[in-house]
Design a protein around this motif. Structure first.
Motif, PDB file in Angstrom:
ATOM      1  N   SER A 141       0.839  -1.193   0.000  1.00  0.00           N
ATOM      2  CA  SER A 141       0.000   0.000   0.000  1.00  0.00           C
ATOM      3  C   SER A 141       0.873   1.241   0.000  1.00  0.00           C
ATOM      4  O   SER A 141       1.933   1.259   0.634  1.00  0.00           O
ATOM      5  CB  SER A 141      -0.900   0.025   1.236  1.00  0.00           C
ATOM      6  OG  SER A 141      -1.498   1.298   1.410  1.00  0.00           O
ATOM      7  N   PRO A 142       0.422   2.309  -0.694  1.00  0.00           N
ATOM      8  CA  PRO A 142       1.148   3.580  -0.584  1.00  0.00           C
ATOM      9  C   PRO A 142       1.283   4.046   0.862  1.00  0.00           C
ATOM     10  O   PRO A 142       2.244   4.743   1.203  1.00  0.00           O
ATOM     11  CB  PRO A 142       0.280   4.540  -1.403  1.00  0.00           C
ATOM     12  CG  PRO A 142      -0.441   3.681  -2.380  1.00  0.00           C
ATOM     13  CD  PRO A 142      -0.706   2.389  -1.655  1.00  0.00           C
ATOM     14  N   ALA A 143       0.338   3.643   1.724  1.00  0.00           N
ATOM     15  CA  ALA A 143       0.418   4.041   3.130  1.00  0.00           C
ATOM     16  C   ALA A 143       1.718   3.563   3.761  1.00  0.00           C
ATOM     17  O   ALA A 143       2.353   4.289   4.538  1.00  0.00           O
ATOM     18  CB  ALA A 143      -0.777   3.476   3.900  1.00  0.00           C
ATOM     19  N   VAL A 144       2.131   2.344   3.432  1.00  0.00           N
ATOM     20  CA  VAL A 144       3.344   1.778   4.013  1.00  0.00           C
ATOM     21  C   VAL A 144       4.570   2.573   3.588  1.00  0.00           C
ATOM     22  O   VAL A 144       5.451   2.894   4.401  1.00  0.00           O
ATOM     23  CB  VAL A 144       3.477   0.302   3.615  1.00  0.00           C
ATOM     24  CG1 VAL A 144       4.814  -0.272   4.071  1.00  0.00           C
ATOM     25  CG2 VAL A 144       2.320  -0.507   4.202  1.00  0.00           C
ATOM     26  N   MET A 145       4.620   2.927   2.311  1.00  0.00           N
ATOM     27  CA  MET A 145       5.778   3.668   1.816  1.00  0.00           C
ATOM     28  C   MET A 145       5.809   5.088   2.362  1.00  0.00           C
ATOM     29  O   MET A 145       6.842   5.589   2.821  1.00  0.00           O
ATOM     30  CB  MET A 145       5.754   3.691   0.285  1.00  0.00           C
ATOM     31  CG  MET A 145       5.705   2.326  -0.364  1.00  0.00           C
ATOM     32  SD  MET A 145       7.106   1.262   0.085  1.00  0.00           S
ATOM     33  CE  MET A 145       8.429   2.119  -0.771  1.00  0.00           C
ATOM     34  N   LEU A 146       4.646   5.761   2.332  1.00  0.00           N
ATOM     35  CA  LEU A 146       4.604   7.154   2.758  1.00  0.00           C
ATOM     36  C   LEU A 146       4.802   7.283   4.264  1.00  0.00           C
ATOM     37  O   LEU A 146       5.312   8.309   4.743  1.00  0.00           O
ATOM     38  CB  LEU A 146       3.276   7.776   2.338  1.00  0.00           C
ATOM     39  CG  LEU A 146       3.169   9.296   2.438  1.00  0.00           C
ATOM     40  CD1 LEU A 146       4.215   9.971   1.568  1.00  0.00           C
ATOM     41  CD2 LEU A 146       1.771   9.753   2.049  1.00  0.00           C
ATOM     42  N   ALA A 147       4.419   6.268   5.024  1.00  0.00           N
ATOM     43  CA  ALA A 147       4.604   6.311   6.469  1.00  0.00           C
ATOM     44  C   ALA A 147       6.075   6.484   6.834  1.00  0.00           C
ATOM     45  O   ALA A 147       6.413   7.153   7.814  1.00  0.00           O
ATOM     46  CB  ALA A 147       4.049   5.042   7.108  1.00  0.00           C
ATOM     47  N   MET A 148       6.964   5.900   6.034  1.00  0.00           N
ATOM     48  CA  MET A 148       8.392   6.043   6.325  1.00  0.00           C
ATOM     49  C   MET A 148       8.878   7.458   6.044  1.00  0.00           C
ATOM     50  O   MET A 148       9.750   7.977   6.747  1.00  0.00           O
ATOM     51  CB  MET A 148       9.183   4.995   5.543  1.00  0.00           C
ATOM     52  CG  MET A 148       8.974   3.583   6.074  1.00  0.00           C
ATOM     53  SD  MET A 148       9.990   2.322   5.277  1.00  0.00           S
ATOM     54  CE  MET A 148       8.959   1.928   3.863  1.00  0.00           C
ATOM     55  N   ASN A 149       8.319   8.116   5.022  1.00  0.00           N
ATOM     56  CA  ASN A 149       8.660   9.517   4.789  1.00  0.00           C
ATOM     57  C   ASN A 149       8.179  10.378   5.943  1.00  0.00           C
ATOM     58  O   ASN A 149       8.874  11.310   6.382  1.00  0.00           O
ATOM     59  CB  ASN A 149       8.047   9.998   3.474  1.00  0.00           C
ATOM     60  CG  ASN A 149       8.649   9.302   2.269  1.00  0.00           C
ATOM     61  OD1 ASN A 149       8.376   8.137   2.037  1.00  0.00           O
ATOM     62  ND2 ASN A 149       9.463  10.010   1.502  1.00  0.00           N
ATOM     63  N   ALA A 150       6.982  10.086   6.445  1.00  0.00           N
ATOM     64  CA  ALA A 150       6.461  10.834   7.582  1.00  0.00           C
ATOM     65  C   ALA A 150       7.337  10.631   8.808  1.00  0.00           C
ATOM     66  O   ALA A 150       7.623  11.584   9.551  1.00  0.00           O
ATOM     67  CB  ALA A 150       5.022  10.401   7.875  1.00  0.00           C
ATOM     68  N   GLN A 151       7.770   9.404   9.028  1.00  0.00           N
ATOM     69  CA  GLN A 151       8.644   9.120  10.164  1.00  0.00           C
ATOM     70  C   GLN A 151       9.939   9.914  10.069  1.00  0.00           C
ATOM     71  O   GLN A 151      10.421  10.476  11.060  1.00  0.00           O
ATOM     72  CB  GLN A 151       8.956   7.622  10.220  1.00  0.00           C
ATOM     73  CG  GLN A 151       9.875   7.222  11.376  1.00  0.00           C
ATOM     74  CD  GLN A 151      10.620   5.937  11.094  1.00  0.00           C
ATOM     75  OE1 GLN A 151      11.069   5.700   9.969  1.00  0.00           O
ATOM     76  NE2 GLN A 151      10.761   5.100  12.105  1.00  0.00           N
ATOM     77  N   ARG A 152      10.503  10.004   8.862  1.00  0.00           N
ATOM     78  CA  ARG A 152      11.764  10.738   8.698  1.00  0.00           C
ATOM     79  C   ARG A 152      11.559  12.240   8.890  1.00  0.00           C
ATOM     80  O   ARG A 152      12.435  12.935   9.398  1.00  0.00           O
ATOM     81  CB  ARG A 152      12.363  10.425   7.327  1.00  0.00           C
ATOM     82  CG  ARG A 152      12.964   9.037   7.247  1.00  0.00           C
ATOM     83  CD  ARG A 152      13.659   8.811   5.927  1.00  0.00           C
ATOM     84  NE  ARG A 152      12.747   8.653   4.821  1.00  0.00           N
ATOM     85  CZ  ARG A 152      12.413   7.482   4.269  1.00  0.00           C
ATOM     86  NH1 ARG A 152      12.908   6.361   4.768  1.00  0.00           N
ATOM     87  NH2 ARG A 152      11.600   7.431   3.239  1.00  0.00           N
ATOM     88  N   HIS A 153      10.397  12.761   8.447  1.00  0.00           N
ATOM     89  CA  HIS A 153      10.108  14.176   8.673  1.00  0.00           C
ATOM     90  C   HIS A 153      10.057  14.451  10.176  1.00  0.00           C
ATOM     91  O   HIS A 153      10.607  15.460  10.656  1.00  0.00           O
ATOM     92  CB  HIS A 153       8.789  14.563   8.012  1.00  0.00           C
ATOM     93  CG  HIS A 153       8.545  16.038   7.921  1.00  0.00           C
ATOM     94  ND1 HIS A 153       8.127  16.780   9.005  1.00  0.00           N
ATOM     95  CD2 HIS A 153       8.677  16.910   6.884  1.00  0.00           C
ATOM     96  CE1 HIS A 153       7.998  18.047   8.640  1.00  0.00           C
ATOM     97  NE2 HIS A 153       8.333  18.155   7.365  1.00  0.00           N
ATOM     98  N   MET A 154       9.414  13.572  10.920  1.00  0.00           N
ATOM     99  CA  MET A 154       9.344  13.734  12.370  1.00  0.00           C
ATOM    100  C   MET A 154      10.731  13.676  12.991  1.00  0.00           C
ATOM    101  O   MET A 154      11.065  14.448  13.898  1.00  0.00           O
ATOM    102  CB  MET A 154       8.440  12.655  12.966  1.00  0.00           C
ATOM    103  CG  MET A 154       6.984  12.792  12.576  1.00  0.00           C
ATOM    104  SD  MET A 154       5.978  11.401  13.184  1.00  0.00           S
ATOM    105  CE  MET A 154       4.333  11.927  12.637  1.00  0.00           C
ATOM    106  N   HIS A 155      11.545  12.755  12.492  1.00  0.00           N
ATOM    107  CA  HIS A 155      12.900  12.587  13.028  1.00  0.00           C
ATOM    108  C   HIS A 155      13.764  13.819  12.765  1.00  0.00           C
ATOM    109  O   HIS A 155      14.503  14.266  13.643  1.00  0.00           O
ATOM    110  CB  HIS A 155      13.520  11.343  12.379  1.00  0.00           C
ATOM    111  CG  HIS A 155      14.951  11.102  12.739  1.00  0.00           C
ATOM    112  ND1 HIS A 155      15.335  10.520  13.930  1.00  0.00           N
ATOM    113  CD2 HIS A 155      16.112  11.364  12.060  1.00  0.00           C
ATOM    114  CE1 HIS A 155      16.652  10.429  13.973  1.00  0.00           C
ATOM    115  NE2 HIS A 155      17.144  10.920  12.849  1.00  0.00           N
ATOM    116  N   ARG A 156      13.666  14.360  11.562  1.00  0.00           N
ATOM    117  CA  ARG A 156      14.555  15.459  11.175  1.00  0.00           C
ATOM    118  C   ARG A 156      14.036  16.822  11.612  1.00  0.00           C
ATOM    119  O   ARG A 156      14.829  17.694  12.002  1.00  0.00           O
ATOM    120  CB  ARG A 156      14.754  15.431   9.654  1.00  0.00           C
ATOM    121  CG  ARG A 156      15.703  16.507   9.130  1.00  0.00           C
ATOM    122  CD  ARG A 156      16.188  16.179   7.723  1.00  0.00           C
ATOM    123  NE  ARG A 156      17.112  15.049   7.738  1.00  0.00           N
ATOM    124  CZ  ARG A 156      17.554  14.430   6.651  1.00  0.00           C
ATOM    125  NH1 ARG A 156      17.125  14.798   5.454  1.00  0.00           N
ATOM    126  NH2 ARG A 156      18.394  13.429   6.734  1.00  0.00           N
TER     127      ARG A 156
END
Length: 556
Positions: A315-330
């Motif tokens: 699902s696109p949700a799985v892929m985009l969730a990692m981008n969201a996680q990195r935004h939160m991290h950075r």
């Protein structure tokens, strides 16, 4: 190294002539990539040319198997054979060339023990006659390293674009003359072509035209096997209506779902047509119900295509969730940051009589909702529904004959700057928004401060956050402060956002519903949800695939 062979029902990849070496490397426990013989860059996915130096000499290269953990999500919602939920989907950057990333699964460590920047090592799992490169944390862990930076960096995206060299833009030769929408609902159980015809007839009537005036058809994604996401394309609609277009277009590889509109603009600007009917239909909710009842057979087979589906990233949700996680991290954004977007969309939907979800939503509701794939919960995801949307793009010289004031297209943004592959593109934002957003402002003298209402793609809350930063409504990494409290994006805020409820609450209309709402807002026809004195609107379309963005205005 290689784990002992064990039976697995996990679907295996589908190697071809270019990729067989990669999917069989694990036979001897070694990770291999194609590598440029001129500049030593790793070339992944395999290509006949190096995108960095454009050299044509490549060779297979063995690497250490070490990598950096740059993203992971714990998938709770999307089942996958051989991987009982919850399971971890991750992305790692290869030690020899961190520009190359692999989507994978993490093994050997509980999700709560994972940290971005960890050192990982490959371990292979056999699936049929292929070997899947999985990764586990290395036994000896140095301090976490900083995540790789994007090239180009999000903050410097506009440096890679030039202003439009022409004095007269093609956008000036086209207008949006009409818009129409069908019924919308969770499970209408109506054939999708019926919805398409309904929306198209409304759009044509809204433009003051008849079907005999239409000489062009344009759609996304066109015909083909798009279960739940199309009605059959131009062919199906032409067969039903008998329009006999002189020009037509239907494609998925375009500027997102709104690419059909940009293509239509080019057609009328070039004199190929005068009035082009653009349409988009989704019937995902009914399609899923028919599959459940056994009326439609889902695709079958034991293979998983692509570079991420073999690892359960279905699902696109799985892929985009990692981008969201990195935004939160950075940048320090939080789940609450995304929550303000979900709450704003629900508040808008409460004022739209046709919205799928109109009940109040609180931050507590948002935060306590069931997990989909971390950090996304239920209300971070849009609402599957059945609906069709249509607009008519007309040649500018027809304006005098139109019954309503036309919607002008001030500019479009279409340029690809990032890598197009989902897992090789931007780390901290939704892929395929930064370049297109920056391109938009090279084609106009207007600026973000001139925008009265924003209709931004929100398949997930993080889509919206990415577009807000990419389009310059706040700085890169500043969304946490901009969105805090939700006041800036409210209907009376500095950037009224998706006042109809967006895809999160109005329904998943795949971008065209946003364009329809922009037309309604700029005409002042939105009733209780109307943004005061809306004269300029920005509409984004898509993401995760090559996307597009339009800047619309009225003559007033």
């Amino acid at each position: 190294m290689t784990t002992p062979h064990r039976r697995t029902v996990r679907p295996r990849p589908q190697p071809d002539q270019e990729t067989e070496f990669f999917w069989t490397s694990g036979r001897d426990g070694r990770l291999r990539f194609r590598s440029c013989t001129a500049c030593s860059a790793l070339v992944h996915p395999p290509q006949p040319v190096c995108r960095h130096c454009r050299g044509h000499g490549t060779a297979i290269r063995e690497v250490s198997g070490r990598a950096t953990l740059i993203g992971f999500t714990v998938n709770h919602r999307f089942p996958f054979p051989g991987l009982p939920t919850p399971f971890v989907v991750a992305q790692v950057a290869i030690e020899e060339d961190p520009r190359v990333r692999l989507t994978t699964n993490v093994v050997g460590r509980a999700p709560e023990d994972l940290r971005l920047g960890m050192l990982m090592e490959v371990v292979f799992e056999q699936a049929g006659d292929t070997w899947l490169p999985l990764f586990r944390p290395a036994a000896d862990q140095p301090d976490p390293v900083p995540l790789p930076t994007d090239d180009p960096a999000p903050e410097r995206m506009r440096e890679h674009l030039r202003r439009t060299p022409v004095t007269r833009k093609f956008e000036d030769r086209a207008v949006i003359s009409g818009a129409g929408a069908s019924r919308i609902g969770r499970r209408l159980m109506a054939p999708p072509l019926h919805l398409t015809v309904e929306a198209c007839e409304k759009a044509v009537a809204d433009a003051g035209l008849t079907l005999d005036d239409i000489d062009g058809l344009s759609t996304y994604p066109g015909g083909g096997a798009y279960g739940g996401f199309a009605e059959g394309g131009v062919t199906a609609l032409e067969s039903a209506l008998g329009i006999r277009p002189v020009w037509h277009n239907g494609a998925g590889e375009t500027f997102g779902p709104g690419g059909s509109v940009i293509a239509a603009m080019l057609a009328v600007a070039g004199g190929l047509a005068r009035h082009v009917l653009c349409f988009r239909t989704v019937w995902e909710a009914t399609h899923a119900e028919l599959v459940r009842r056994g009326k439609i057979q889902p695709p079958r087979g034991g293979a998983a295509d692509g570079w991420f589906k073999p690892f359960g990233a279905v699902s696109p949700a799985v892929m985009l969730a990692m981008n969201a996680q990195r935004h939160m991290h950075r940048y320090g954004s939080t789940r609450e940051t995304l929550g303000w977007i979900a709450l704003n969309q629900r508040a808008g939907a409460a004022l739209h009589p046709d919205a799928v979800h109109r009940d109040p939503l609180t931050m507590d509701d948002y935060l306590s909702a069931r997990t989909i794939t971390t950090p996304f919960g239920l209300y971070d995801c849009d609402v599957p529904c059945d609906a069709a949307t249509a607009v008519v793009v007309s040649a500018a010289e027809t304006v005098a004959d139109l019954p309503k004031a036309p919607i002008r297209i001030e500019a479009v943004g279409t340029r690809i700057v990032e890598r197009p592959e989902w897992d090789q593109a931007t780390l901290t934002h939704e892929p395929q928004v930064l370049g297109q957003a920056a391109h938009l402002w090279t084609r106009t003298e207007l600026s973000p401060a001139d925008v009265d209402v924003a209709l931004l793609y929100d398949g997930f809350t993080f889509n919206c956050l990415s577009w807000i930063e990419a389009l310059g409504f706040c700085g890169i990494g500043e969304a946490r402060d901009f969105l805090d409290g939700g006041k800036n994006i409210a209907r009376d805020g500095v950037l009224p956002l998706n006042p109809h409820g967006g895809q999160l609450s109005h329904g998943r209309t795949h971008g065209m519903g946003l364009l329809h709402e922009a037309v309604v807002q700029l005409r002042g026809e939105a009733g209780a949800r109307q943004v005061t004195d809306a004269r300029t609107a920005v509409v984004s379309s898509g993401g995760l695939t090559p996307s597009g963005v339009l800047l619309l205005r009225t003559d007033g």
